[in-house]
Design a protein around this motif. Structure first.
Motif, PDB file in Angstrom:
ATOM      1  N   CYS A 470       0.821  -1.224   0.000  1.00  0.00           N
ATOM      2  CA  CYS A 470       0.000   0.000   0.000  1.00  0.00           C
ATOM      3  C   CYS A 470       0.849   1.266   0.000  1.00  0.00           C
ATOM      4  O   CYS A 470       0.323   2.368   0.217  1.00  0.00           O
ATOM      5  N   SER A 471       2.145   1.129  -0.218  1.00  0.00           N
ATOM      6  CA  SER A 471       3.031   2.279  -0.092  1.00  0.00           C
ATOM      7  C   SER A 471       2.793   3.341  -1.163  1.00  0.00           C
ATOM      8  O   SER A 471       3.143   4.508  -0.962  1.00  0.00           O
ATOM      9  N   ASP A 472       2.195   2.966  -2.309  1.00  0.00           N
ATOM     10  CA  ASP A 472       1.999   3.934  -3.385  1.00  0.00           C
ATOM     11  C   ASP A 472       0.628   4.605  -3.314  1.00  0.00           C
ATOM     12  O   ASP A 472       0.228   5.315  -4.236  1.00  0.00           O
ATOM     13  N   LYS A 473      -0.109   4.402  -2.205  1.00  0.00           N
ATOM     14  CA  LYS A 473      -1.437   4.995  -2.064  1.00  0.00           C
ATOM     15  C   LYS A 473      -1.398   6.096  -1.012  1.00  0.00           C
ATOM     16  O   LYS A 473      -0.480   6.167  -0.186  1.00  0.00           O
ATOM     17  N   ASP A 474      -2.409   6.962  -1.022  1.00  0.00           N
ATOM     18  CA  ASP A 474      -2.464   8.096  -0.102  1.00  0.00           C
ATOM     19  C   ASP A 474      -3.839   8.191   0.542  1.00  0.00           C
ATOM     20  O   ASP A 474      -4.835   7.674   0.021  1.00  0.00           O
ATOM     21  N   GLY A 475      -3.867   8.877   1.686  1.00  0.00           N
ATOM     22  CA  GLY A 475      -5.129   9.221   2.325  1.00  0.00           C
ATOM     23  C   GLY A 475      -5.987   8.020   2.691  1.00  0.00           C
ATOM     24  O   GLY A 475      -5.498   6.987   3.142  1.00  0.00           O
ATOM     25  N   GLN A 476      -7.292   8.180   2.451  1.00  0.00           N
ATOM     26  CA  GLN A 476      -8.250   7.146   2.804  1.00  0.00           C
ATOM     27  C   GLN A 476      -8.019   5.860   2.012  1.00  0.00           C
ATOM     28  O   GLN A 476      -8.215   4.752   2.515  1.00  0.00           O
ATOM     29  N   GLU A 477      -7.580   6.032   0.774  1.00  0.00           N
ATOM     30  CA  GLU A 477      -7.306   4.855  -0.055  1.00  0.00           C
ATOM     31  C   GLU A 477      -6.205   4.001   0.572  1.00  0.00           C
ATOM     32  O   GLU A 477      -6.291   2.761   0.577  1.00  0.00           O
ATOM     33  N   LYS A 478      -5.182   4.654   1.129  1.00  0.00           N
ATOM     34  CA  LYS A 478      -4.109   3.918   1.783  1.00  0.00           C
ATOM     35  C   LYS A 478      -4.606   3.244   3.052  1.00  0.00           C
ATOM     36  O   LYS A 478      -4.252   2.087   3.335  1.00  0.00           O
ATOM     37  N   ASP A 479      -5.431   3.959   3.824  1.00  0.00           N
ATOM     38  CA  ASP A 479      -5.969   3.370   5.055  1.00  0.00           C
ATOM     39  C   ASP A 479      -6.816   2.143   4.742  1.00  0.00           C
ATOM     40  O   ASP A 479      -6.708   1.106   5.429  1.00  0.00           O
ATOM     41  N   ASP A 480      -7.665   2.241   3.717  1.00  0.00           N
ATOM     42  CA  ASP A 480      -8.505   1.099   3.342  1.00  0.00           C
ATOM     43  C   ASP A 480      -7.649  -0.086   2.877  1.00  0.00           C
ATOM     44  O   ASP A 480      -7.938  -1.243   3.196  1.00  0.00           O
TER      45      ASP A 480
END
Length: 540
Positions: A470-480
């Motif tokens: 999940c390292s390439d995701k941000d914000g809520q998308e990363k949390d999910d």
């Protein structure tokens, strides 16, 4: 092989106390050479490897417990990966003792072997007729019979290997497999191919990991065994000094071949848990990186069977001698060929040699045990701080222990069975576990995930996340994404009671499989015994 098993050597080998597991040579076409072959009584192996059976049993139990704990809620790391060099060197050592004791013909197929030691075409091999210090006629010696050798190796490991794959197969469709992160049967076809053909590690798992995780060891060993026909005849013709230097070279080479691929792959892929696993598998499971370990075992086995009745040439005593071939911090160039004598006259007797190696077995085993616990504590602390590989003890510790492990392998064959380590590994329980060691090693892993499937998933199919990184995701998308990965990993984490349940299932199952399936099928699949090796008339 367990202990001094009965074999069928030539009269020459019988007179010298030599033996072989089975004759690997077809009857020679030359009538004179055929006349040299005469029946011989069965004789014991030149090296007592009874303790190796117990050592294998303890190592297999250690790895099973290591897997049970690290894949449980406890997640303590007891450095099971550091045991793998021991298994590979044990295999090379055993094959060298069993097959290397009988003289084999040096052919053109066996030339050009340059890994870790002198090539067979090296000028240092002055006379191909000198085998293990004795003179023979190379032209009438039997060749290494590759097809029969590989048939016997397949008969030895194949039944339990394929049984382990079959037991693990259902996990591939319910989200608990270790080969391909998918429940789609079509995605597993490459992994099926590589698992069935023992080729998973050749491609560094590019086609997927084996359906049964520990099966990688068999895949790697099959490749190393396939090259034994090139290594064994050459090793027989090396001097003691060349064999010792070969062990030195192999130690440093395996260290380099482990670290460089690991670092390169980690830089290319990244330091995520997935990246660490890919780098780890490439560095520690590929046959190319493990070949030096196998040769360390081969060279040590040749030395031990060559010096059955006298002191064994080995390395000089000095700082770190048990852990790397050094005196101080300087690599040995001319290792000592003597063992310190206990007698006042300075003469090294066989009794001196046995006492020396008996003490060494205890001290080095204790060193390894304490070091393993220390590294385990460091790695566990690192994992608790969210480092995916802890302090990477699975890499660097595995790289530095081989010489110490090889010293233990050698010492328990040289101490006469009298040391504390020998006595512990020769107990009925240790020997019984040693007989079951391959079954325990290959069968325990799927049951860890069956416990997870029943206890955490209630028998329901577990869907794989879209990504484990999940390292390439941000914000809520990363949390999910992180929540989805965490939930997935929790389902694949065994409850604490499984640490006791899996061994309670696997050990009795291994006993049943050993007696009802493995041994009968192995005996049926083995190549039929052939003519014995050449008699003393084969000497030049």
């Amino acid at each position: 092989p367990r202990g001094r098993e009965e074999m069928a050597p030539s009269p020459l080998l019988a007179a010298e106390g030599r033996a072989s597991e089975d004759d690997e040579s077809p009857p020679p076409p030359d009538p004179i050479a055929r006349a040299l072959l005469t029946p011989a009584p069965r004789q014991p192996l030149p090296v007592d490897m009874t303790t190796h059976t117990g050592l294998r049993g303890v190592a297999a139990i250690w790895i099973m417990v290591f897997h049970c704990i690290i894949f449980s809620d406890a997640q303590l790391d007891f450095q099971g990966s550091s045991i793998m060099p021991l298994f590979i060197m044990l295999s090379g050592f055993s094959l060298a003792v069993v097959y290397g004791a009988r003289p084999m013909k040096l052919t053109d197929r066996g030339t050009g072997v340059c890994c870790c030691g002198p090539c067979s075409t090296d000028p240092k091999i002055e006379n191909p007729n000198i085998v293990n210090g004795r003179e023979f006629r190379n032209d009438v010696l039997p060749e290494f019979h590759w097809s029969r050798f590989m048939q016997n190796r397949l008969a030895r490991v194949g039944p339990v290997y394929y049984l382990g794959l079959l037991i693990a197969l259902p996990l591939a469709y319910v989200g608990y497999n270790t080969s391909v992160p998918s429940n789609d049967p079509m995605d597993h076809i490459p992994a099926y191919f590589s698992s069935l053909t023992f080729s998973s590690t050749i491609f560094s798992f590019a086609l997927g990991s084996p359906l049964n995780g520990p099966a990688w060891t068999v895949c790697t060993l099959m490749v190393l065994w396939a090259y034994s026909y090139r290594w064994l005849p050459t090793a027989q013709r090396l001097t003691d000094e060349q064999l010792i230097q070969g062990i030195v070279n192999c130690f440093w080479l395996q260290l380099v071949l482990l670290f460089i691929p690991f670092i390169v792959v980690l830089i290319v892929i990244g330091g995520s848990p997935t990246g660490f696993w890919v780098a780890f598998a490439t560095a520690t499971m590929n046959p190319l990186t493990r070949a030096p370990l196998f040769l360390m075992g081969v060279y040590a086995g040749i030395l031990c069977q060559r010096h059955e009745h006298d002191a064994l040439p080995w390395f000089k005593e000095g700082c770190f001698t048990n852990w790397c071939p050094c005196r101080g911090l300087i690599p040995c160039i001319s290792p000592s060929t003597t063992i310190p004598a206990d007698a006042g006259d300075g003469v090294v007797t066989l009794a001196d040699d046995q006492r020396y190696w008996g003490r060494k077995a205890v001290f080095v085993s204790l060193e390894l045990f304490i070091a393993t616990l220390a590294v385990s504590a460091l790695d566990t602390a690192g994992r608790m701080s969210s480092a995916p590989g802890g302090v990477a003890g699975a890499i660097w510790f595995q790289a530095i222990v081989p010489l110490a492990q090889l010293t233990v392998i050698v010492s328990v064959t040289r101490g006469g069975g009298g040391s504390l380590v020998d006595r512990a590994l020769r107990t009925p329980l240790a020997l019984w576990l040693g007989d079951l060691s391959m079954n325990i090693y290959l069968l325990h892993f799927p049951f860890i995930y069956y416990v997870c499937f029943l206890a955490n998933g209630n028998g329901q199919v577990l869907d794989y996340p879209d990504t484990m990184d999940c390292s390439d995701k941000d914000g809520q998308e990363k949390d999910d994404c992180e929540d989805e990965v965490e939930d997935f990993n929790e389902h694949r984490t065994m409850p604490l009671w499984g640490i006791a349940a899996v061994p309670a299932i696997v050990v009795p199952l291994s006993w049943v499989v050993h007696h009802a399936f493995e041994k009968p099928l192995r005996n049926r699949l083995r190549a039929a015994p052939q003519a014995p090796a050449p008699s003393a008339a084969a000497r030049a």
